[in-house]
Design an enzyme around this catalytic site. Sequence first.
Site, mmCIF file in Angstrom:
data_model
loop_
_atom_site.group_PDB
_atom_site.id
_atom_site.type_symbol
_atom_site.label_atom_id
_atom_site.label_comp_id
_atom_site.label_asym_id
_atom_site.label_seq_id
_atom_site.Cartn_x
_atom_site.Cartn_y
_atom_site.Cartn_z
ATOM 1 N N GLY A 15 65.716 19.562 26.657
ATOM 2 C CA GLY A 15 65.843 18.170 26.213
ATOM 3 C C GLY A 15 65.769 17.990 24.711
ATOM 4 O O GLY A 15 66.046 16.898 24.208
ATOM 5 N N VAL A 16 65.415 19.052 23.986
ATOM 6 C CA VAL A 16 65.334 18.946 22.524
ATOM 7 C C VAL A 16 66.749 19.042 21.932
ATOM 8 O O VAL A 16 67.568 19.817 22.401
ATOM 9 C CB VAL A 16 64.441 20.076 21.950
ATOM 10 C CG1 VAL A 16 64.488 20.105 20.425
ATOM 11 C CG2 VAL A 16 63.002 19.915 22.446
ATOM 12 N N MET A 18 69.324 19.996 18.889
ATOM 13 C CA MET A 18 69.405 20.822 17.684
ATOM 14 C C MET A 18 70.786 20.705 17.048
ATOM 15 O O MET A 18 71.778 20.481 17.738
ATOM 16 C CB MET A 18 69.060 22.286 17.982
ATOM 17 C CG MET A 18 70.137 23.104 18.594
ATOM 18 S SD MET A 18 69.585 24.817 18.836
ATOM 19 C CE MET A 18 69.699 25.470 17.192
ATOM 20 N N PRO A 19 70.843 20.851 15.716
ATOM 21 C CA PRO A 19 72.134 20.757 15.030
ATOM 22 C C PRO A 19 73.045 21.910 15.431
ATOM 23 O O PRO A 19 72.582 23.008 15.736
ATOM 24 C CB PRO A 19 71.759 20.865 13.553
ATOM 25 C CG PRO A 19 70.301 20.555 13.484
ATOM 26 C CD PRO A 19 69.722 21.026 14.768
ATOM 27 N N GLY A 22 74.393 25.461 10.907
ATOM 28 C CA GLY A 22 73.244 25.600 10.008
ATOM 29 C C GLY A 22 73.479 26.662 8.962
ATOM 30 O O GLY A 22 74.618 27.062 8.701
ATOM 31 N N LEU A 23 72.380 27.113 8.376
ATOM 32 C CA LEU A 23 72.424 28.154 7.338
ATOM 33 C C LEU A 23 71.555 29.323 7.790
ATOM 34 O O LEU A 23 70.395 29.129 8.173
ATOM 35 C CB LEU A 23 71.871 27.598 6.013
ATOM 36 C CG LEU A 23 71.724 28.620 4.878
ATOM 37 C CD1 LEU A 23 73.104 29.013 4.316
ATOM 38 C CD2 LEU A 23 70.844 28.074 3.746
ATOM 39 N N GLY A 24 72.107 30.535 7.707
ATOM 40 C CA GLY A 24 71.324 31.740 7.955
ATOM 41 C C GLY A 24 70.861 32.314 6.632
ATOM 42 O O GLY A 24 71.614 32.297 5.653
ATOM 43 N N TYR A 54 63.193 39.029 7.708
ATOM 44 C CA TYR A 54 63.916 38.699 6.465
ATOM 45 C C TYR A 54 62.964 38.560 5.266
ATOM 46 O O TYR A 54 63.413 38.526 4.129
ATOM 47 C CB TYR A 54 64.728 37.394 6.601
ATOM 48 C CG TYR A 54 65.700 37.348 7.763
ATOM 49 C CD1 TYR A 54 66.076 38.503 8.437
ATOM 50 C CD2 TYR A 54 66.243 36.148 8.188
ATOM 51 C CE1 TYR A 54 66.953 38.453 9.515
ATOM 52 C CE2 TYR A 54 67.123 36.084 9.252
ATOM 53 C CZ TYR A 54 67.475 37.242 9.920
ATOM 54 O OH TYR A 54 68.336 37.179 10.985
ATOM 55 N N HIS A 110 63.412 38.828 18.305
ATOM 56 C CA HIS A 110 64.558 39.268 17.493
ATOM 57 C C HIS A 110 65.457 40.264 18.236
ATOM 58 O O HIS A 110 66.680 40.223 18.107
ATOM 59 C CB HIS A 110 64.038 39.892 16.194
ATOM 60 C CG HIS A 110 64.973 39.795 15.050
ATOM 61 N ND1 HIS A 110 64.560 39.539 13.771
ATOM 62 C CD2 HIS A 110 66.317 39.924 14.965
ATOM 63 C CE1 HIS A 110 65.613 39.518 12.955
ATOM 64 N NE2 HIS A 110 66.685 39.756 13.666
HETATM 65 P P1 NAD Z 1 78.026 35.936 8.094
HETATM 66 O O1 NAD Z 1 78.980 36.391 9.122
HETATM 67 O O2 NAD Z 1 77.488 34.568 8.158
HETATM 68 O O3 NAD Z 1 78.742 36.241 6.718
HETATM 69 C C1 NAD Z 1 78.086 36.120 5.571
HETATM 70 C C2 NAD Z 1 78.989 36.602 4.443
HETATM 71 O O4 NAD Z 1 80.055 35.682 4.275
HETATM 72 C C3 NAD Z 1 78.201 36.627 3.174
HETATM 73 O O5 NAD Z 1 78.627 37.729 2.420
HETATM 74 C C4 NAD Z 1 78.567 35.304 2.502
HETATM 75 O O6 NAD Z 1 78.466 35.383 1.118
HETATM 76 C C5 NAD Z 1 79.980 35.098 2.986
HETATM 77 N N1 NAD Z 1 80.368 33.700 3.136
HETATM 78 C C6 NAD Z 1 79.647 32.685 3.681
HETATM 79 N N2 NAD Z 1 80.365 31.547 3.668
HETATM 80 C C7 NAD Z 1 81.573 31.843 3.125
HETATM 81 C C8 NAD Z 1 82.716 31.095 2.848
HETATM 82 N N3 NAD Z 1 82.790 29.787 3.142
HETATM 83 N N4 NAD Z 1 83.786 31.719 2.275
HETATM 84 C C9 NAD Z 1 83.742 33.036 1.973
HETATM 85 N N5 NAD Z 1 82.659 33.815 2.217
HETATM 86 C C10 NAD Z 1 81.583 33.215 2.786
HETATM 87 O O7 NAD Z 1 76.805 37.022 8.054
HETATM 88 P P2 NAD Z 1 75.244 36.861 7.864
HETATM 89 O O8 NAD Z 1 74.827 35.893 6.842
HETATM 90 O O9 NAD Z 1 74.695 38.222 7.719
HETATM 91 O O10 NAD Z 1 74.814 36.263 9.277
HETATM 92 C C11 NAD Z 1 74.543 34.888 9.449
HETATM 93 C C12 NAD Z 1 73.117 34.684 9.853
HETATM 94 O O11 NAD Z 1 72.904 35.207 11.176
HETATM 95 C C13 NAD Z 1 72.097 35.451 9.011
HETATM 96 O O12 NAD Z 1 71.859 34.824 7.768
HETATM 97 C C14 NAD Z 1 70.903 35.418 9.917
HETATM 98 O O13 NAD Z 1 70.257 34.165 9.850
HETATM 99 C C15 NAD Z 1 71.551 35.621 11.282
HETATM 100 N N6 NAD Z 1 71.518 37.015 11.750
HETATM 101 C C16 NAD Z 1 70.811 37.296 12.859
HETATM 102 C C17 NAD Z 1 70.775 38.582 13.343
HETATM 103 C C18 NAD Z 1 69.996 38.886 14.580
HETATM 104 O O14 NAD Z 1 69.836 40.064 14.933
HETATM 105 N N7 NAD Z 1 69.476 37.883 15.272
HETATM 106 C C19 NAD Z 1 71.456 39.625 12.680
HETATM 107 C C20 NAD Z 1 72.190 39.295 11.549
HETATM 108 C C21 NAD Z 1 72.227 37.999 11.090
#
Ligand code: NAD
Length: 270
Positions: A15-16, A18-19, A22-24, A54, A110
Amino acid sequence: MKNTEIPKFVTLNCGVRMPRNGLGVYELERDTCFRAVKFALANGVRLIDTAHYYGNEREVGRAIRESGVPRDEIFVITKLYPNQFAAPEAAIAEAAEKLNVGAIDMLLLHHPGRNDAKAYRAMEKALAAGTLRTLGLSNWTDADLEKFLPKISVVPALVQNEIHPYNAEHADVAKILRRGIAVQGWYPLGGREERKKMLGDATICAIAAAHGVSAARVILRWHLQRGLIVIPGSGDPEHIAENTQLYDFALSDAEMAQIDALDRDENHDW
Ligand code: NAD
């Protein structure tokens, strides 16, 4: 999902709300992370994805506190790393202390690992106590879920897995969504190393040119039209802002099918 209007929020199975985008903040260190989150929040982003691994939960928390955005408008996700699963209560307390933003909107495990069910059960207690608002898993296939769900009581609200056009996970996404569990893609743009290849993909670039938008926007829109939640990573203000512009154009069924067909089961990480 059809190429009609896409709601900017998803209502989870608990029921929560979420957007949807977002931003990773993976690999964004200290001040870079702080500035990126602050900029994102000032530019309409309301979902932030971090993790113990991270090393930037403190910076994420400080940016949230100093953003001027009401706390209840922001949704922050963090994750427990497998080396924390043996002592989960301490790990949850550590995440809450580092973020220092009140209840954590979502906590994920994770990766699967030793003691993962024990850690999840501790998360269930923290959910009941109000330290956490929702629970989820990361890097769990549908087959992993099948084995894991009988060991726990609260069905995860979300699974976060590697998903992008070269690793579309069509079958697994459909199965997980059918369980009523939301799916979020990490490496939505293909990840750090492979991003240039995907952003230069001829099919994606042709679709981008037809809409007069960037390849990144096309890829992120493809995720949204599949019903997924995205957390593209970036410390670059231009990219962070661009990655929010996903709701003013739509891909046709034929364009969706063209991108779907790029899938080649290509993992860009472990
Ligand atoms: P991503 O696929 O989001 O790509 C990021 C790359 O694309 C970066 O080099 C960035 O500079 C570039 N980028 C971003 N927006 C852009 C744009 N509009 N035009 C051109 N280049 C662009 O890869 P990511 O950041 O490594 O992954 C996203 C998020 O996922 C991470 O920040 C993290 O929060 C999460 N993540 C989770 C796991 C997991 O095991 N749960 C593993 C990896 C990442």
